[in-house]
Every structure is written in structure tokens, then in C-alpha cells.
Design an enzyme around this catalytic site. Structure first.
Site, PDB file in Angstrom:
ATOM      1  N   THR A   1       0.831  -1.211   0.000  1.00 17.96           N
ATOM      2  CA  THR A   1       0.000   0.000   0.000  1.00 17.96           C
ATOM      3  C   THR A   1       0.864   1.259   0.000  1.00 17.96           C
ATOM      4  O   THR A   1       0.582   2.224  -0.713  1.00 17.96           O
ATOM      5  CB  THR A   1      -0.895   0.061   1.258  1.00 17.96           C
ATOM      6  OG1 THR A   1      -1.562  -1.171   1.406  1.00 17.96           O
ATOM      7  CG2 THR A   1      -1.914   1.173   1.163  1.00 17.96           C
TER       8      THR A   1
ATOM      9  N   HIS B   1      -8.736  -6.586   2.423  1.00 19.41           N
ATOM     10  CA  HIS B   1      -7.333  -6.995   2.608  1.00 19.41           C
ATOM     11  C   HIS B   1      -7.256  -8.498   2.771  1.00 19.41           C
ATOM     12  O   HIS B   1      -8.141  -9.104   3.363  1.00 19.41           O
ATOM     13  CB  HIS B   1      -6.749  -6.298   3.849  1.00 19.41           C
ATOM     14  CG  HIS B   1      -5.252  -6.334   3.897  1.00 19.41           C
ATOM     15  ND1 HIS B   1      -4.554  -7.464   4.247  1.00 19.41           N
ATOM     16  CD2 HIS B   1      -4.328  -5.385   3.612  1.00 19.41           C
ATOM     17  CE1 HIS B   1      -3.255  -7.208   4.179  1.00 19.41           C
ATOM     18  NE2 HIS B   1      -3.095  -5.953   3.790  1.00 19.41           N
TER      19      HIS B   1
ATOM     20  N   HIS C   1      -2.662  -2.565  -5.248  1.00 17.93           N
ATOM     21  CA  HIS C   1      -1.810  -3.664  -5.721  1.00 17.93           C
ATOM     22  C   HIS C   1      -2.690  -4.894  -5.851  1.00 17.93           C
ATOM     23  O   HIS C   1      -3.869  -4.853  -5.497  1.00 17.93           O
ATOM     24  CB  HIS C   1      -0.653  -3.931  -4.748  1.00 17.93           C
ATOM     25  CG  HIS C   1      -1.112  -4.016  -3.315  1.00 17.93           C
ATOM     26  ND1 HIS C   1      -1.762  -5.123  -2.811  1.00 17.93           N
ATOM     27  CD2 HIS C   1      -1.055  -3.119  -2.295  1.00 17.93           C
ATOM     28  CE1 HIS C   1      -2.068  -4.909  -1.537  1.00 17.93           C
ATOM     29  NE2 HIS C   1      -1.667  -3.693  -1.193  1.00 17.93           N
TER      30      HIS C   1
HETATM   31  C1  GP9 Z   1      -2.349  -0.963   6.473  1.00 18.89           C
HETATM   32  C2  GP9 Z   1      -2.741  -1.012   5.057  1.00 18.89           C
HETATM   33  C3  GP9 Z   1      -2.522  -2.379   4.459  1.00 18.89           C
HETATM   34  O1  GP9 Z   1      -2.345   0.300   7.045  1.00 18.89           O
HETATM   35  O2  GP9 Z   1      -2.166  -0.002   4.342  1.00 18.89           O
HETATM   36  O3  GP9 Z   1      -1.233  -2.577   4.102  1.00 18.89           O
HETATM   37  P1  GP9 Z   1      -0.702  -3.590   2.990  1.00 18.89           P
HETATM   38  O4  GP9 Z   1      -0.453  -4.904   3.670  1.00 18.89           O
HETATM   39  O5  GP9 Z   1      -1.730  -3.739   1.919  1.00 18.89           O
HETATM   40  O6  GP9 Z   1       0.516  -2.949   2.491  1.00 18.89           O
HETATM   41 MN    MN Z   2      -2.651  -2.631   0.376  1.00 21.39          MN
END
Ligand code: GP9
Ligand code: MN
Length: 649
Positions: A302, A417, A477
Site C-alpha cells: 500500500t 485486505h 496492488h
Molecule cells: C495498512 C494497510 C494495508 O495500514 O495499508 O497494508 P498492505 O499490507 O496492503 O501494504
Molecule cells: Mn494494500
């Protein structure tokens, strides 16, 4: 005084003294973890790791004293003092900042010590002497029971070192099991402390900083010249049809967690659309929907996407710029737009240290950061790393409405996620049936996110902001990795995922909604690096003087290709994957063709130049015309009540 005597075998060597020092120090550190830090222990393995993690560093540091023939006990006590001091400094710092001390923090005494100021004393309590009790016990023992011990057996150092390394490797092995790529991704200081301990964290941090500052120290201003020339030769000028069409409007970026393009217009076997709202947006009159848009992230996930979007530079091949290079000079979109009267803010329902955002956002010039402290992080409202998208956007609205306009903002969604599991009460959407739990759940979780976006758009309309705001939404991503390609073949109705199809699966949606401007479905190829010039040109800011690698997606001279961090690339004419060139239409290998050759050279040059900028911190030698540099020390992110807030995870 020294009437107590230990059996000869025990008191005639320093190992016993060392063992006592290690055990006391270990217990004390563990007590500090429990009392002072909120590290968010979620399972038994993490509990165990927290218990054992002080051991390797205690053995190592106290063991150093065995190298000295004389004054071994005194040296051990001094080492205890230094380590106790480090622990206590972290405790005091954490009480105020909810964060751990890093090398850059120590370098910036002006900000941090300055902010601590008078309150430093108020952060201390007389009971804190507890954190030094083991040292007093060692002094007492050295003067009594161990008074006679004088000769050191230096061989014992090697044994202790061996023990220390073995415990460390055991610790690291278990930590990697629970959290793969812990060291290379190093996403959060809290995680490093939780898994490896406060002292190992400091060692890690010192090593990282030495590596980074030596690269930086060797650079000089002439290193930026090649980049400047390349940039001039490869600039895509704005399209007059769109330049400044959104001048003065607010900007909202939405990071769509793990969202891939194959979901757009995808229908479940029963005919239900997974993301009806985003599908309608893709076909909306005032929205540009880029269907050949690719993520370009590396290990920083992210945060890499955020970095690409706002700096138009590439992320690092290993690690995350947000974590490893946050002390660099950047000329990011929020800082550029400051010169045009914009006020900037980030909204994210996770704790501020994740991806080192609390530090990096200052370097990017963000005025405000609404993190977990601003949201009701109840069990019901949270999942995975933080706020579920619906309550997140709902609770963000009043804060957004209170911002001074024009604003430049970023909302980082979280629900969608990995591993995409949902609370049953949050969805009535059917899971997929593709023989893979992660893939099956992805559909439910994407559907929930889609509903959250619809709610957000409705709230923007009600608030009156919608008609004067550019909304940029991007998938950060991939969500489904190559490990799930068998299920993905079923999802896409193909026999197998070929290299070309796999590259196509790296497409993430990009929507740019501009009130009053006719958009449409866009076929040109591009990546996250291209968004900054595209958006700045829409806002009427010419990017030709900025050191960036993106090419305006709406420019008549847009270059029509996108690279991946591993050096592969995609273009409308050919995809180059692991050195082989494939047809975008058929996915077949293109033999004896040079469609990929032209782009290949540019891809290597760009990655190399971008790495030079990042590793050598070259932007400190460059000042774009009309740009006022920002000073990260001028920024401070307060929690809602003006305190520094909590940091529980
Ligand atoms: C956590 C979020 C998720 O704050 O940005 O992170 P990622 O695992 O997708 O990099
Ligand atoms: Mn992410």
C-alpha cells in the site's frame, strides 16, 4: 560484608554473574513490555516470542564484557546501565509519542526533544527506578558475593556468543513463520519490537541507517544531471483539451485495498455483479476509467502505491521507501499543491506507525493525518488492520467537511485486505465457489467495499462537495497472488494462467472523476507512476520542472507502457516477461520481433535513475522552479484531543 559464599564452581567464574545479569534484565524487559507498550499480541506464538525476544540481545551485550580480562563485572554493570537507559528512553518516548526511538529521531533532537520539552519530566515517575533495579542488584552482588571473582575466561565469550546467535536465529525463524518477510518489508516498528525485541530493533535500525547514510554521503549535486536530461527528453506535455479543467477543485484520492481490474463488470454464476457501484462509475459520463492500468508496487505494498502516486518515482526493489527513506527530500503532490493554496490530509483507520506513515507524511507535506485515534476502533468496527470501510468513510465525513478548501486528501480503505474474511453480519453476498477460500472470500469482501464507496459518494453528494471535487480511485496492488492461479483460472474461465495473462492480472482499476469534464473508457497503457502528472495537469499545474518518471495518461504524447518493479513491462504492442516478449492479444510468444526492444532500454534506465534518486536522496540537490521546499519538522499530527493519542494494535 562478604560472608555469603557460593559453591566454588559457581563463584569462581563470571558466567554465573552474567547469568544473573541476563535473567534479571530479561525479566525486567518483559515486565516493561507488559506495562509500558501496547504491542497488540494476537496469538500464543506472539506471546511466546515476546517472552523470549530479550534473551539473544541480553546474552550478546552482557557477553561482550567477557572479552575484557579486567573489570569484567564493572563493564557488565555499565552495559546494563546503557541498555537500561535505552529501554527507559524508549519507555519515556513511547509514553509521549506512542512510538519507538529510531536513529533519525535522535538526529532530529530539535523536533522531538523540543516537543518533549518540559513535559519530559511529567512523563517520568519515581516508580520508574524499577527499570534500573537489576543494575542495583548487580552492583550489590559485585561488592559482596562476587567480590573475589577476578579472572575471566575469555573462551566463555565464544560460548555465550554461540548461545546468543542460536537464540536469535530461533527467535527470527519463529517470527518469520508468523510474519513472513519481517525484516525485508519491515512495515511497522511495533511489529519489529513485538517479534524481535526492543534491543534487536535498535540494532536493526542502526544497521539500516548506516547503510542508507553511506549511500547518501557519497552522492553530490552532479548526480542529478543525467536524470534532469532524461526527464526533459521524456516529458509528455499536457493535453490542452484537459489542462486546468479542474483548476481550484478539491481532490480526493481513494486507495482501494487489493482491488484488481478483473472484478470490474465481473458477474457471479448467478448473474450478480460483484461491484455494481464501481461498474456504473466505469461507465459514468464524467469519469475516465483506465482499463489498462497497472500497479507497480514492490514489498512496500500500500505504501509503495502511495509513494508512486504522489511522487511519480518508483518504489525500491527491496524494503519500502516509506520506512527506509522517510528522511529524504521529496517534492510530493501535497507539497507542490501547497503553492496553489491547497490544504492536505490523509484519512486511514489504522495506527499511524504502520508503514511509518506518521514520519513519511511529514516529508510529503501532509498537513493533517486522521489515523486510528480519530475513529471508533471497536471490535464491531474493525477487521484485519483497522476500520471496516463503511464506518471508516461514515466517520470521516464530518472531518472532511471541516477541512479548509481547496483540499487535497487521501482515503486509504482497508476492508478488502488479504485473507478477505468477512464478519457474517457484514455481507449477504455469496462467496465464490472456486475451490480456494481466499479467492472465494475476495468476492464478498470486494462487494462490501463497493457498497462502502457508494455510501461515500452519496455522502459527498449530500455534503455538496461532490460537484467541486476530483475523485481519483485506484487499486493499490494485487489481492490474489500467483499462489492462487489454479482458482483464478476457474474464475476467468481459462485452462491455465499464461505469463501474459498473469501480467494482465496485475491490472488495477483507475477512475478519475472530474465534474463537468467528459470522460470515458480509456485503453492506453499506464501505471501508478503516471497518475501524478495526469492529475496535476488537470488541476492546471505543469509538471515539466519536476523530477518524475510518469507520463500524463491524457497527454497526446502518452508513452503507452508500464513497467513492473522486477523489470518486466507491458505495452499495447507487447508484454516483456522474464526477457520474453508476448502478444497482448493472444498471449503467444513473439519470436524475432523487436516490439519489446525499444521499451526495454527505457525500463532499465528509469528504474536505475529512480533508484539513484531514492538511494542517494538526490532531490535535496534540486529545486523545481516556483516550488517552495517544505520542512517536515514544521508538521505535527495531533490526536483529536490534542494529545499524542494511543497506539494500541
Ligand atoms: C495498512 C494497510 C494495508 O495500514 O495499508 O497494508 P498492505 O499490507 O496492503 O501494504
Ligand atoms: Mn494494500
Amino acid at each position: 560484608m562478604n560472608k555469603i559464599r557460593l559453591p566454588k564452581t559457581l563463584n569462581n567464574n563470571h558466567i554465573t554473574f552474567l547469568a544473573i545479569a541476563v535473567v534479571l534484565f530479561w525479566l525486567k524487559t518483559y515486565a516493561a513490555y507488559q506495562i509500558e507498550f501496547k504491542l497488540g499480541i494476537d496469538n500464543n506464538l506472539q506471546k511466546f516470542l515476546l517472552l523470549i525476544n530479550p534473551l539473544s540481545s541480553a546474552l550478546f551485550f552482557f557477553g561482550i564484557a567477557l572479552l575484557f580480562k579486567k573489570h569484567t563485572k564493572l563493564i557488565m554493570i555499565s552495559i546494563n546501565f546503557l541498555l537500561s537507559f535505552l529501554l527507559y528512553a524508549n519507555i519515556a518516548y513511547y509514553r509521549f509519542f506512542n512510538d519507538f526511538i529510531t536513529v533519525p529521531v535522535l538526529m532530529q533532537t530539535k523536533t522531538n526533544a523540543g516537543q518533549l520539552g518540559d513535559s519530559a519530566i511529567s512523563l517520568m515517575s519515581p516508580f520508574d527506578i524499577f527499570y534500573f533495579t537489576d543494575m542495583f542488584i548487580l552492583i550489590a552482588l559485585a561488592l559482596t558475593v562476587f567480590k573475589k571473582v577476578t579472572v575471566t575466561n575469555r573462551k566463555s565469550f565464544k560460548i555465550v556468543l554461540l548461545f546468543s546467535i542460536t537464540t536469535f536465529l530461533f527467535n527470527l525463524g519463529l517470527a518469520e513463520k508468523d510474519r513472513p518477510q519481517l525484516l525485508s518489508r519491515s512495515f511497522d516498528r511495533n511489529y519489529l519490537v513485538k517479534y524481535l525485541g526492543a534491543y534487536n530493533f535498535t540494532i536493526y535500525d542502526v544497521i539500516q541507517n548506516i547503510k542508507s547514510s553511506s549511500q547518501r554521503a557519497l552522492a553530490d549535486s552532479s548526480d542529478i544531471t543525467d536524470v534532469e536530461n532524461y526527464r526533459k527528453a521524456n516529458y509528455s506535455p499536457p493535453n490542452p483539451k484537459y489542462f486546468a479543467k479542474a483548476k481550484g477543485m478539491n481532490v480526493i484520492y481513494v486507495s482501494m485495498e487489493s482491488f484488481q481490474s478483473f472484478m470490474i463488470d465481473y458477474k457471479m454464476p448467478d448473474g450478480r455483479e460483484v461491484t455494481p457501484f464501481l461498474n456504473s462509475l466505469a461507465h459514468d459520463n464524467n469519469t475516465f476509467y483506465f482499463e489498462n492500468f497497472f500497479h507497480q508496487t514492490g514489498q512496500g505494498k500500500t505504501s509503495d502505491a502511495e509513494f508512486l502516486m504522489e511522487n511519480s518515482l518508483y518504489p525500491m526493489g527491496q524494503g519500502a521507501v516509506f520506512v527506509n527513506k522517510a528522511q529524504n527530500t521529496f517534492q510530493a503532490a501535497p507539497a507542490i499543491l501547497k503553492g496553489y493554496g491547497y490544504n492536505s490530509a490523509v484519512f486511514h483507520g489504522n495506527y499511524k506507525t504502520f508503514w511509518n506513515r506518521n514520519v513519511m507524511y511529514k516529508a510529503l507535506g501532509y498537513d493533517q493525518f486522521f489515523d486510528a485515534d480519530y475513529y471508533s476502533m471497536s471490535d464491531e468496527n474493525t477487521k484485519n488492520y483497522g476500520m471496516k470501510d463503511k464506518p471508516f468513510f461514515k466517520e470521516s465525513m464530518p472531518m472532511l467537511e471541516n477541512l479548509k478548501q481547496p483540499f487535497y486528501t487521501k482515503f486509504i480503505s482497508l476492508s478488502n485486505h488479504f485473507p478477505f474474511a468477512m464478519d457474517p453480519s457484514d455481507t449477504d453476498f455469496p462467496a465464490g465457489d472456486y475451490g480456494d477460500t481466499v479467492v472465494n472470500q475476495y468476492f464478498q469482501s470486494a462487494n462490501y467495499m463497493d457498497q462502502a464507496f457508494e455510501q461515500f459518494f452519496n455522502d459527498l453528494k449530500t455534503s455538496g462537495l461532490y460537484d467541486n471535487t476530483v475523485i481519483v480511485m485506484y487499486g493499490d496492488h494485487y489481492g490474489i497472488s500467483e499462489n492462487h492461479n489454479d482458482a483464478m483460472a476457474k474464475v476467468l474461465g481459462v485452462d491455465d494462467i499464461t505469463p501474459a495473462l498473469n501480467a494482465q492480472l496485475q491490472r488495477v482499476p483507475l477512475f478519475i472523476h472530474v465534474p463537468g469534464v467528459k470522460g470515458g473508457i480509456q485503453k492506453q497503457y499506464g501505471g501508478e507512476v503516471d497518475v501524478r502528472p495526469t492529475v496535476l495537469h488537470l488541476l492546471g499545474v505543469d509538471t515539466k520542472d519536476y523530477m518524475e518518471f510518469g507520463s500524463d495518461l491524457l497527454s497526446k504524447e502518452h508513452r503507452d507502457w508500464a513497467l513492473f518493479r522486477n523489470g518486466d513491462f507491458v505495452s499495447s504492442k507487447g508484454y516483456q516477461i522474464k526477457g520474453k516478449c508476448y502478444s497482448p492479444e493472444t498471449g503467444e510468444l513473439l519470436e524475432q520481433t523487436d516490439v519489446c526492444k525499444d521499451i526495454d532500454g527505457k525500463v532499465n534506465t528509469e528504474l536505475q535513475m529512480s533508484d539513484e534518486i531514492v538511494y542517494k536522496d538526490l532531490l535535496r540537490f534540486y529545486e523545481p522552479e516556483g516550488y517552495t521546499p517544505i520542512n517536515p519538522d514544521d508538521y505535527e499530527y495531533l490526536s483529536p484531543k490534542g494529545s499524542k493519542g494511543t497506539n494500541a494494535q
